[in-house]
Design a protein around this motif. Sequence first.
Motif, PDB file in Angstrom:
ATOM      1  N   VAL A   1     -38.468  52.552  -9.688  1.00 55.40           N
ATOM      2  CA  VAL A   1     -38.299  51.500 -10.690  1.00 55.40           C
ATOM      3  C   VAL A   1     -36.810  51.435 -11.018  1.00 55.40           C
ATOM      4  CG1 VAL A   1     -38.886  50.738 -13.017  1.00 55.40           C
ATOM      5  CG2 VAL A   1     -40.592  51.958 -11.645  1.00 55.40           C
ATOM      6  N   ALA A   2     -36.210  50.258 -10.892  1.00 48.46           N
ATOM      7  CA  ALA A   2     -34.792  50.063 -11.191  1.00 48.46           C
ATOM      8  C   ALA A   2     -33.914  51.068 -10.446  1.00 48.46           C
ATOM      9  CB  ALA A   2     -34.546  50.133 -12.695  1.00 48.46           C
ATOM     10  N   GLY A   3     -34.318  51.384  -9.201  1.00 45.05           N
ATOM     11  CA  GLY A   3     -33.549  52.301  -8.377  1.00 45.05           C
ATOM     12  C   GLY A   3     -33.783  53.766  -8.664  1.00 45.05           C
ATOM     13  N   LEU A   4     -34.645  54.057  -9.620  1.00 44.07           N
ATOM     14  CA  LEU A   4     -34.900  55.448 -10.012  1.00 44.07           C
ATOM     15  C   LEU A   4     -36.272  55.895  -9.529  1.00 44.07           C
ATOM     16  CD1 LEU A   4     -33.605  55.202 -13.678  1.00 44.07           C
ATOM     17  CD2 LEU A   4     -32.370  56.081 -11.677  1.00 44.07           C
ATOM     18  N   PRO A   5     -36.329  56.976  -8.737  1.00 42.55           N
ATOM     19  CA  PRO A   5     -37.617  57.459  -8.245  1.00 42.55           C
ATOM     20  C   PRO A   5     -38.325  58.327  -9.283  1.00 42.55           C
ATOM     21  CG  PRO A   5     -35.865  58.807  -7.356  1.00 42.55           C
ATOM     22  CD  PRO A   5     -35.198  57.714  -8.174  1.00 42.55           C
ATOM     23  N   MET A   6     -39.625  58.094  -9.403  1.00 47.87           N
ATOM     24  CA  MET A   6     -40.469  58.936 -10.230  1.00 47.87           C
ATOM     25  C   MET A   6     -41.519  59.539  -9.310  1.00 47.87           C
ATOM     26  SD  MET A   6     -40.950  56.526 -13.592  1.00 47.87           S
ATOM     27  CE  MET A   6     -41.546  55.138 -12.648  1.00 47.87           C
ATOM     28  N   VAL A   7     -41.515  60.831  -9.150  1.00 43.57           N
ATOM     29  CA  VAL A   7     -42.478  61.485  -8.275  1.00 43.57           C
ATOM     30  C   VAL A   7     -43.845  61.469  -8.938  1.00 43.57           C
ATOM     31  CG1 VAL A   7     -43.112  63.641  -7.138  1.00 43.57           C
ATOM     32  CG2 VAL A   7     -40.715  62.925  -7.205  1.00 43.57           C
ATOM     33  N   ILE A   8     -44.843  60.975  -8.204  1.00 39.83           N
ATOM     34  CA  ILE A   8     -46.201  60.927  -8.747  1.00 39.83           C
ATOM     35  C   ILE A   8     -47.139  61.872  -8.008  1.00 39.83           C
ATOM     36  CG2 ILE A   8     -46.048  58.658  -9.817  1.00 39.83           C
ATOM     37  CD1 ILE A   8     -47.150  57.379  -7.323  1.00 39.83           C
ATOM     38  N   LYS A   9     -46.658  62.430  -6.891  1.00 38.08           N
ATOM     39  CA  LYS A   9     -47.427  63.414  -6.144  1.00 38.08           C
ATOM     40  C   LYS A   9     -46.455  64.234  -5.311  1.00 38.08           C
ATOM     41  CE  LYS A   9     -51.179  63.794  -2.745  1.00 38.08           C
ATOM     42  NZ  LYS A   9     -52.062  63.003  -1.846  1.00 38.08           N
TER      43      LYS A   9
ATOM     44  N   MET B   1     -37.528  70.549   2.972  1.00 40.49           N
ATOM     45  CA  MET B   1     -37.834  69.740   4.141  1.00 40.49           C
ATOM     46  C   MET B   1     -38.750  68.585   3.730  1.00 40.49           C
ATOM     47  SD  MET B   1     -39.812  70.735   7.691  1.00 40.49           S
ATOM     48  CE  MET B   1     -38.427  70.930   8.775  1.00 40.49           C
ATOM     49  N   LEU B   2     -38.512  67.456   4.342  1.00 41.05           N
ATOM     50  CA  LEU B   2     -39.330  66.274   4.095  1.00 41.05           C
ATOM     51  C   LEU B   2     -40.759  66.530   4.569  1.00 41.05           C
ATOM     52  CD1 LEU B   2     -38.856  63.368   3.037  1.00 41.05           C
ATOM     53  CD2 LEU B   2     -38.499  62.673   5.399  1.00 41.05           C
ATOM     54  N   PRO B   3     -41.769  66.188   3.763  1.00 37.74           N
ATOM     55  CA  PRO B   3     -43.148  66.439   4.174  1.00 37.74           C
ATOM     56  C   PRO B   3     -43.578  65.573   5.357  1.00 37.74           C
ATOM     57  CG  PRO B   3     -43.080  65.453   1.975  1.00 37.74           C
ATOM     58  CD  PRO B   3     -41.675  65.629   2.429  1.00 37.74           C
ATOM     59  N   LYS B   4     -44.730  65.874   5.890  1.00 35.40           N
ATOM     60  CA  LYS B   4     -45.284  65.147   7.041  1.00 35.40           C
ATOM     61  C   LYS B   4     -45.469  63.670   6.729  1.00 35.40           C
ATOM     62  CE  LYS B   4     -47.622  64.744  10.978  1.00 35.40           C
ATOM     63  NZ  LYS B   4     -46.876  64.156  12.046  1.00 35.40           N
ATOM     64  N   LEU B   5     -45.991  63.338   5.551  1.00 37.54           N
ATOM     65  CA  LEU B   5     -46.201  61.941   5.178  1.00 37.54           C
ATOM     66  C   LEU B   5     -45.769  61.729   3.734  1.00 37.54           C
ATOM     67  CD1 LEU B   5     -47.265  59.096   5.808  1.00 37.54           C
ATOM     68  CD2 LEU B   5     -49.541  59.892   5.129  1.00 37.54           C
ATOM     69  N   SER B   6     -44.909  60.723   3.537  1.00 38.64           N
ATOM     70  CA  SER B   6     -44.442  60.354   2.204  1.00 38.64           C
ATOM     71  C   SER B   6     -44.706  58.869   1.994  1.00 38.64           C
ATOM     72  CB  SER B   6     -42.937  60.600   2.064  1.00 38.64           C
ATOM     73  OG  SER B   6     -42.617  61.950   2.301  1.00 38.64           O
ATOM     74  N   LEU B   7     -45.025  58.500   0.772  1.00 38.49           N
ATOM     75  CA  LEU B   7     -45.228  57.104   0.396  1.00 38.49           C
ATOM     76  C   LEU B   7     -44.264  56.775  -0.733  1.00 38.49           C
ATOM     77  CD1 LEU B   7     -46.781  54.386   0.461  1.00 38.49           C
ATOM     78  CD2 LEU B   7     -48.407  55.418  -1.159  1.00 38.49           C
ATOM     79  N   ILE B   8     -43.457  55.733  -0.511  1.00 47.55           N
ATOM     80  CA  ILE B   8     -42.510  55.285  -1.522  1.00 47.55           C
ATOM     81  C   ILE B   8     -42.943  53.893  -1.960  1.00 47.55           C
ATOM     82  CG2 ILE B   8     -40.101  54.853  -2.093  1.00 47.55           C
ATOM     83  CD1 ILE B   8     -40.827  57.807  -1.248  1.00 47.55           C
ATOM     84  N   LEU B   9     -43.365  53.794  -3.205  1.00 46.80           N
ATOM     85  CA  LEU B   9     -43.853  52.540  -3.787  1.00 46.80           C
ATOM     86  C   LEU B   9     -42.829  51.969  -4.747  1.00 46.80           C
ATOM     87  CD1 LEU B   9     -47.384  53.863  -4.731  1.00 46.80           C
ATOM     88  CD2 LEU B   9     -46.934  52.123  -2.994  1.00 46.80           C
ATOM     89  N   GLY B  10     -42.919  50.665  -4.968  1.00 49.04           N
ATOM     90  CA  GLY B  10     -42.083  50.018  -5.969  1.00 49.04           C
ATOM     91  C   GLY B  10     -42.323  48.532  -5.943  1.00 49.04           C
ATOM     92  N   GLY B  11     -41.788  47.864  -6.926  1.00 43.62           N
ATOM     93  CA  GLY B  11     -41.855  46.416  -6.959  1.00 43.62           C
ATOM     94  C   GLY B  11     -40.809  45.814  -6.036  1.00 43.62           C
ATOM     95  N   ALA B  12     -40.793  44.505  -5.949  1.00 44.43           N
ATOM     96  CA  ALA B  12     -39.800  43.805  -5.148  1.00 44.43           C
ATOM     97  C   ALA B  12     -38.411  44.099  -5.698  1.00 44.43           C
ATOM     98  CB  ALA B  12     -40.073  42.306  -5.165  1.00 44.43           C
ATOM     99  N   ALA B  13     -37.481  44.401  -4.809  1.00 40.85           N
ATOM    100  CA  ALA B  13     -36.080  44.664  -5.168  1.00 40.85           C
ATOM    101  C   ALA B  13     -35.928  45.819  -6.155  1.00 40.85           C
ATOM    102  CB  ALA B  13     -35.411  43.399  -5.693  1.00 40.85           C
ATOM    103  N   SER B  14     -36.821  46.804  -6.066  1.00 39.12           N
ATOM    104  CA  SER B  14     -36.791  47.951  -6.981  1.00 39.12           C
ATOM    105  C   SER B  14     -35.869  49.063  -6.507  1.00 39.12           C
ATOM    106  CB  SER B  14     -38.203  48.515  -7.142  1.00 39.12           C
ATOM    107  OG  SER B  14     -38.664  49.027  -5.896  1.00 39.12           O
ATOM    108  N   GLY B  15     -35.437  49.018  -5.235  1.00 38.95           N
ATOM    109  CA  GLY B  15     -34.636  50.099  -4.664  1.00 38.95           C
ATOM    110  C   GLY B  15     -35.447  51.049  -3.816  1.00 38.95           C
ATOM    111  N   LYS B  16     -36.715  50.703  -3.554  1.00 33.49           N
ATOM    112  CA  LYS B  16     -37.591  51.613  -2.800  1.00 33.49           C
ATOM    113  C   LYS B  16     -37.106  51.853  -1.377  1.00 33.49           C
ATOM    114  CE  LYS B  16     -40.905  47.902  -1.933  1.00 33.49           C
ATOM    115  NZ  LYS B  16     -40.061  46.879  -2.555  1.00 33.49           N
TER     116      LYS B  16
END
Length: 173
Positions: free
Chosen positions: A161-169, A1-16
């Motif tokens: 980054v480049a459409g690929l998610p890297m989980v940091i938390k 299940m999706l958590p209560k709060l998620s943050l998706i970061l990335g650069g411009a046009a990164s696929g975020k």
Amino acid sequence: MLPKLSLILGGAASGKSAFAESLVTASGAPRVYIATAQAFDDEMRAKVAAHLAQRGTNWRTIETPLDAAGALTQVHETEVVLLDCATMWLSNHLLAENDISAESDRLLKALEVCAGRVVVVSNEVGLDVVPDNKLARQFRDAQGKLNQAIAARADLAALVVAGLPMVIKGNLP
């Protein structure tokens, strides 16, 4: 299940945004899109239209360049929200010469008390050179502080980054 709060970061046009949309869609819950962009020219209108087409019609959209906090109060506990994006929201407040600290605090409080689950999209601004003008430095610093504050509250944070998610938390659902 999706958590209560998620943050998706990335650069411009990164696929975020596309990644964030896929998380919200996969939740299976009713979807709310809080849109913060303002389309002042043809290029931005085309970008907004492309985002609309990419999402499809199964979203309730709230367009609010400045009052994302107010929009979050309109969310039902069964809904999942995509706030896209905190960067445009902050830029809008900065250009309107609003109190960035007060508005950021208001947004953070709204994220904490929102009845539904929330996915926030934001630009990572800490990987670039020091801006050459005061307004750009003010924006970079305010965005960095806002991203850090949201990340501290989030159960899931990912960098795209480049459409690929890297989980940091946390963990992906």
